[in-house]
Enzyme design. Structure first.
Site, mmCIF file in Angstrom:
data_model
loop_
_atom_site.group_PDB
_atom_site.id
_atom_site.type_symbol
_atom_site.label_atom_id
_atom_site.label_comp_id
_atom_site.label_asym_id
_atom_site.label_seq_id
_atom_site.Cartn_x
_atom_site.Cartn_y
_atom_site.Cartn_z
ATOM 1 C CG ASP A 402 -1.976 1.255 1.201
ATOM 2 O OD1 ASP A 402 -2.517 1.466 0.297
ATOM 3 O OD2 ASP A 402 -1.964 1.757 2.345
ATOM 4 C CE LYS A 705 -13.992 14.863 5.176
ATOM 5 N NZ LYS A 705 -13.127 15.328 6.223
ATOM 6 C CG ASP A 829 -3.676 8.205 -2.949
ATOM 7 O OD1 ASP A 829 -4.610 8.233 -2.518
ATOM 8 O OD2 ASP A 829 -2.356 8.415 -2.235
ATOM 9 C CG ASP A 952 -3.854 -1.759 2.948
ATOM 10 O OD1 ASP A 952 -4.054 -1.389 2.036
ATOM 11 O OD2 ASP A 952 -3.414 -0.903 3.974
#
Length: 1265
Positions: A402, A705, A829, A952
């Protein structure tokens, strides 16, 4: 009749239990419900495996799952059959009884430790309501039942899963710490069930007559579905925020009362308590194949003996000794087959399995106590949760990592932001971050840690309001004033930039714009000149308000508990004053977004505005210290960073309740913002929202958000042309800033807002309440409801948060790649962020070629056409493999979905195998596990997955070896892992040193076990050629049994625990040595060597005693002695490390043999019938021929191995040997140069050794430097 009805109700109750759970108070008068409550499990826990009665049969049954144990029990029983008896039946029981007893004692000890813990927990006391006494009484945890009312105080541990019915907090909330459950130390807020009487007054259990219906026990910690039906018939939905979980601790709340819904082993904590993980290592699987080959050898040898005995009997004429004439040669050969199975049983190493377990425990002990794997800042060491796969650490071929929290620190710091399409770089933050990075290594070397200097207070303020608790976290974690004074001077220069409060230096340009809210004169002039519009100010205000309230942060302070924070002070201005101010200025920062047209600014009496804002600034300054003392408990570092950033701009979250938020705004003072709903973050939506009612306008406002990939697509669909033009410009500029942030490696979040129409909100509210009260498909309904509301969002801006790389990550990845391990990064990401981090951690280099554009364009079209597009791509890659540059595949989640389809897996694998590394960005937790599983299964390689968060877990569990990092995201990854470390850099030593050692030790120890067993068994087999294949042996049965069980059993254990084939420093300096351990054909080489040594060991004494009248025991004495010494010296040759422990164990092993046989020959007369060992050993050991035979045998047996090893090292030296030779050459060269320099400058010391000495030769200067 009564009993029949009772049985019928009992049966119907059990049927009902399978569907759902009904909970009512224990004092209910409903007989049917009362009987139903008795069917639920009690709160007594039992984690032990055995009881006094079940231990013997259950433990024996478990041990019989091992084939070797069954095999030896069968042989022991077979030896009791007279026709195949090889030696005394009682003696054959000793090995298996000893092995079973050792394992049983180990199991008893482990179970007794579990029993003590269970007994301690079951005897803990709690306050349970007694309906007969009308008060709360002390009861043990094990006596708590479903339906009981339990009262808890601050810092008390929750005994069972309870539905929260009462809290001393007037807002109906309480705070719990789940560290015992998932390792997270952040406080979690829980809410009282809606619809109950007002909180703050004493709760009376007799008045509770509601009925609870919920789902059956499940292990999902974050999920709880059900409803509570009040006496009025109203049903209220239940959710996880209403449930207090067993093992959690009450914090910052004086008193809570709940009703038990799950108890004992049905609680979520117990259902998640799986204990240590057990896996089968690859070496054990290979061992099973080696054991099968040993079985084949055993059968061949026994068949040979059986056939030989039959032929010998058939050809025997006029025997001089008694022979059974009634048994046919064929039947006699059949009997001999089973006799030889008993005689040669040692060929199957019975003690090997026990030895492997002991060696692994020793290896784990040394790994656990390695100081290089200890993190002083966190006071944590490596955890070995899987006890059976230590050697797998030395065979890793693929590493899946990760990014966030694994390669990076996951300590987020607000770096920069973009609002209204305007970028605010926060350059001072950047400079301070560079200073921090430059000094981080120096600070790490000091005795003072960042934790003690910065975040030492983060835990110390909890529970200060709970005066009734005898021990609080403040008592356990508070630091003395003297320690603070000592560390302040050392820590301040390095930690003032980014400590626990994550201080942010405001951007000057943004500060000037915010001052317009507090300075109406500047505001009017600036607006008239067109520099800053009212619309932009409204965006800025809404942006920071969203940062402050769009979260689940818990607020506390040193002197007030969270529910008292709202009483810290009253608003600086009354609501009436603020409304008048807005009316005079016609300034609507909170509603301007809906109109998109800047309102006209009217003149206003400046004196009144000046008086209001002067009062604001004065009181804000006086209260600055209070702000600095606020403590934010966030569930993720991102949330904490954003809240601290908002606080830096005087937009401070001061208090959170279940119904409202208290927020300080610049120019407005403290405002109570009613909180209507929280739509929590989930991996499907990739965003979270809060629904509030604006305190000034009364409008319902949604602040959201989330990831830019979803927020940017949720913009307004239909709006006025002017408004759409403005929004398009903002979106375009924000996207540019997002791309720039991603290239810098920043984590990005988009902030948006929506003001729904009243009718739209009312319709949504009905659907939301229906979803919240639903039991079936609740998650799906809530997801659909949130997605309906989160549409037509107005983009306010974006944030860039820096997540620093952990120390030594680039060096670690480079080292692992040199060791032949392929490193993949699997992250959620953005692509640009992932690539930037990959460059930073040296996974990518400047000359590497990225396959990103190819994947995006050609890959997609080829997939859609379902042709061999990826094959074409791999061909192009293959044609360029001759160049120095490597290929790096960068693939996003959407493309990965296509690549993981069944028909494309092979092409995807072919492509990845030709790439140096792979980066999977925008990947979901499921995709991570699918990628790991694909590589593991299709390529048949050893995989390792490392991560730090709950996302994960699936990847960690799928990999052959899962490693969790105890970081900022709780302990879910650690609890699911095989090994847990605190920093990514620890991987290098864990794999390259400990993994290499563990694998090398165990592999060589297994080969050694096979060698010594084959070697000794062959001595017995060669003797059969001279005794008519009758199954006789040339030694007494006691020595035969103890030879492998005692005399030669301990040295391999020491060898397997302490041997170091290569020093740790060499392994770290030369990672290429990592894979150079196991030779595929080493098993057969070892067996052939054992055959040769057994031939020498048998026939040297045979020819020495040829023609003599020596007895069989006298003939066997030098054979046993030579065999023992050869086996022990063979280990000395194979050992790369010899310590005093090795020498001591070898001496004790030899001494135990000589001591036993000497005492046996002196004291034992009839211990080994029909032979008589009395005086045999003492006589043999008193003759010189005995020692000549032993020396000659040992030299002849071991000399070929020494010669072959020397020849091999000469012709094909290993990397280790080359390294040792280079070190010696460098050391000798250095010594010669220093000697020459000393001689040339020893004449009167004319030259002084200094850097400015011009007479110093360059070569000498190099040496000196």
């Amino acid at each position: 009749m009564y009993s029949f009805e009772r049985l019928f109700r009992l049966h119907s109750g059990k049927e009902h239990l399978r569907k759902k759970r009904i909970v009512v108070p224990h004092s209910t008068e409903d007989e049917e419900l009362s009987e139903l409550l008795k069917l639920y499990k009690g709160n007594k826990i039992r984690t032990t495996k055995y009881s006094l009665l079940s231990f013997l049969p259950k433990n024996l049954f478990e041990q019989l799952h091992r084939f070797a144990n069954v095999y030896f029990i069968f042989l022991a029983a077979l030896n009791f059959v007279p026709v195949v008896e090889a030696f005394q039946p009682e003696i054959s029981l000793i090995p298996i009884i000893l092995v079973l007893s050792v394992t049983a004692v180990k199991d008893i000890w482990e179970d007794y430790c579990r029993f003590k813990v269970d007994h301690l927990i079951n005897r803990l006391l709690c306050h349970v309501y007694c309906s007969t006494q009308k008060t709360y009484v002390d009861k043990c945890w094990m006596d708590v039942r479903v339906g009981d009312f339990v009262r808890l105080s601050c810092n008390e541990i929750i005994p069972a899963d309870m539905l929260l019915l009462y809290s001393s907090d007037p807002r109906g909330v309480c705070y719990i710490e789940t560290a015992n459950l998932d390792g997270e130390t952040n406080l979690k807020q829980r809410e009282v069930v809606s619809g109950l009487p007002l909180q703050g007054v004493e709760f009376t259990p007799e008045s509770f007559c509601s009925r609870i219906e919920c789902e059956n026990p499940k292990n999902d910690l974050s999920r709880f579905r059900g409803y509570i039906e009040h006496s009025s018939g109203v049903r209220i939905g239940l959710q996880s925020s209403n449930l207090l979980l067993r093992s959690c601790t009450i914090r910052n709340t004086e008193t809570v009362i709940g009703i038990v819904v799950y108890a004992g082993h049905e609680t979520k904590a117990m259902m998640n308590n799986s204990g240590p993980r057990y896996k089968r290592s690859q070496l054990e699987k290979r061992l099973n194949m080696d054991i099968l080959w040993c079985v084949v050898l055993l059968i061949i040898m026994c068949l040979s003996a059986a056939i030989g005995h039959g032929l010998w009997l058939k050809n025997l004429n006029d025997p001089v000794f008694q022979v059974d004439d009634e048994t046919s040669p064929a039947l006699a050969g059949f009997y001999v087959f089973w006799t030889m199975i008993i005689v040669l049983q040692v060929l199957i190493p019975i003690s090997l399995y026990v030895s492997i377990e002991v060696v692994k425990l020793g290896q784990i002990y040394f790994i656990h106590n390695d100081l290089a794997l200890y993190n002083e800042q966190l006071d944590s060491r490596i955890q070995c949760r899987a006890l059976n796969i230590t050697e797998d650490l030395g065979q890793i071929q693929y590493l899946f990592s990760d990014k966030t929290g694994t390669l990076t620190e996951n300590k987020m710091v607000f770096r920069r932001c973009s609002i209204y399409g305007v970028e605010y770089p926060h350059e001072e933050n950047g400079r301070r971050l560079e200073v921090y990075e430059a000094e981080k290594n120096e600070a790490a070397g000091q005795s003072v840690t960042l934790k003690s200097g910065c975040s030492g207070k983060s835990l110390s303020y909890r529970s200060l309001s709970c005066n009734r608790s005898s021990v609080s976290l403040h008592t356990l974690t508070a630091e003395s004033a003297e320690e603070d004074d000592q560390v302040s001077s050392h820590v301040q220069p390095r930690t003032n930039a980014f400590c626990s409060r994550m201080e942010v230096v405001p951007d000057p340009q943004l500060v000037r714009k915010l001052k317009l809210l507090c300075s109406p004169v500047v505001h009017l002039s600036d607006c008239s000149s067109g520099n800053t519009s009212t619309l932009e100010l409204s965006y800025i205000t809404d942006f920071f308000l969203a940062l402050a309230i769009c979260n689940t942060v818990v607020v506390s302070s040193p002197s007030q508990s969270p529910h008292e924070a709202s009483e810290i002070r009253t608003p600086l201005k009354s609501l009436e004053e603020i409304k008048q101010m807005f009316q005079r200025f016609s300034f609507a920062p909170f509603s301007a977004l809906t109109s998109h047209s800047p309102p006209q600014i009217k003149d206003s009496p400046q004196s009144r505005a000046s008086r209001l804002f002067t009062r604001e600034e004065t009181e804000m300054d006086s209260d600055g210290d209070t702000h600095s003392e606020l403590l934010y408990e966030a569930e993720s570092p991102d949330e904490a960073a954003l809240v601290h950033a908002a606080q830096a701009y005087c937009c401070t979250l001061r208090c959170r309740t279940a119904e409202s938020l208290l927020v300080d705004l610049p120019g407005l003072g403290s405002l109570a913002v009613p909180l209507l709903h929280i739509l929590p973050f989930d991996s499907n939506r990739k965003r979270m929202s809060v629904v509030v009612r604006h305190p000034l306008t009364g409008q319902v406002v949604v602040y959201t958000k989330g990831a830019d990939s979803v927020i940017m697509d949720l913009g307004p669909k239909h709006s006025a042309e002017h408004a759409q033009e403005i929004y398009s410009h903002i979106r375009e500029q924000t996207q540019k800033h997002l791309d720039s942030y991603a290239r810098e490696g920043l984590r990005t979040l988009c902030i948006a807002k929506k003001v729904p129409l009243l009718e739209e909100y009312d319709v949504w509210l009905k659907d939301q309440l229906l979803a919240e009260s639903s039991i079936e498909n609740r998650e799906e309904l809530l997801l659909a409801s949130a997605e309906r509301l989160e549409t037509n969002l107005t983009l306010l801006g974006t944030t860039g948060i820096v997540d620093r790389l952990q120390e030594e990550v680039p060096e670690t990845i480079e080292t692992l790649q040199r060791a032949g391990i392929k490193v993949w990064v699997l992250t959620g990401d953005k692509q640009e962020t992932a690539i930037n981090i990959a460059y930073a951690c040296k996974l990518l280099h400047a000359n590497d070629q990225l396959l990103t554009q190819i994947v995006k364009c050609e890959f997609y079209s080829d997939l859609l056409k379902k042709h061999q597009g990826m094959t074409d791509l791999t061909a192009r890659v293959e044609s360029s493999l001759g160049s120095v540059a490597g290929f790096i595949l960068v693939i996003d989640g959407r493309t990965l979905n296509w690549a993981l389809q069944e028909e494309l897996k092979s092409n995807f694998l072919e492509l990845t195998c030709r790439c140096k590394a792979v980066i999977c960005c925008r990947s979901t937790p499921l995709q991570k596990s699918q990628v790991v599983q694909l590589i593991r299964d299709q390529l048949g390689v050893m995989t390792l997955a490392v991560g730090d968060g709950a996302n994960d877990v699936s990847m960690i569990q799928v990999a052959d070896v899962g490693i969790g990092i105890s970081g900022q995201e709780g302990m879910q990854a650690v609890m699911s892992s095989d090994f847990a470390i605190s920093r990514f850099k620890h991987l290098s030593k864990l794999l390259l040193v400990h993994g290499h050692w563990c694998y090398s030790r165990l592999a060589n120890m297994i080969l050694y076990f096979i060698y010594k067993n084959v070697m000794y068994v062959n001595l017995l087999f060669w003797y059969q050629f001279f005794c008519g294949f009758s199954g006789s042996v040339m030694t007494n049965s006691w020595v035969l049994i103890f030879f492998n069980l005692i005399f030669t059993s301990i040295p391999p254990l020491i060898y397997g625990i302490l041997d170091q084939d290569t020093p740790a420093d060499t392994l770290m300096e030369q990672p290429e040595l990592y894979q150079a351990v196991y030779v595929p054909n080493m098993f057969w080489i070892t067996v052939l060597d054992a055959f040769y040594q057994s031939l020498v060991c048998f026939f040297v004494p045979y020819f020495a005693f040829a023609g003599s009248d020596v007895g069989e025991l006298s003939f066997g004495s030098p054979i046993n002695t030579s065999a023992l010494l050869i086996i022990l010296l063979h280990q000395v040759i194979e050992s790369k490390t010899l310590t005093w422990i090795h020498i001591l164990v070898l001496v004790l092993s030899g001494s135990s043999y000589f001591g036993f046989v000497l005492l046996f020959s002196v004291l034992c007369v009839t211990c080994s019938p029909p032979t008589n060992p009395l005086g045999v050993e003492t006589l043999q050991m008193s003759q010189p021929l005995f020692y000549i035979i032993c020396i000659l045998t040992i030299v002849m047996a071991l000399l070929p191995r020494l010669l072959l090893r020397a020849l091999h090292n000469t012709l094909h030296p290993s990397a280790v040997l080359k390294s040792d030779q280079m070190d010696r050459m460098n050391a000798e060269k250095y010594s010669r140069r220093m000697l020459c320099w000393t001689r040339s400058h020893s004449r009167g010391n004319r030259l002084s050794v200094c850097a400015d000495n011009a007479g110093l030769e360059p070569s000498v200067a190099e040496v000196v430097s």
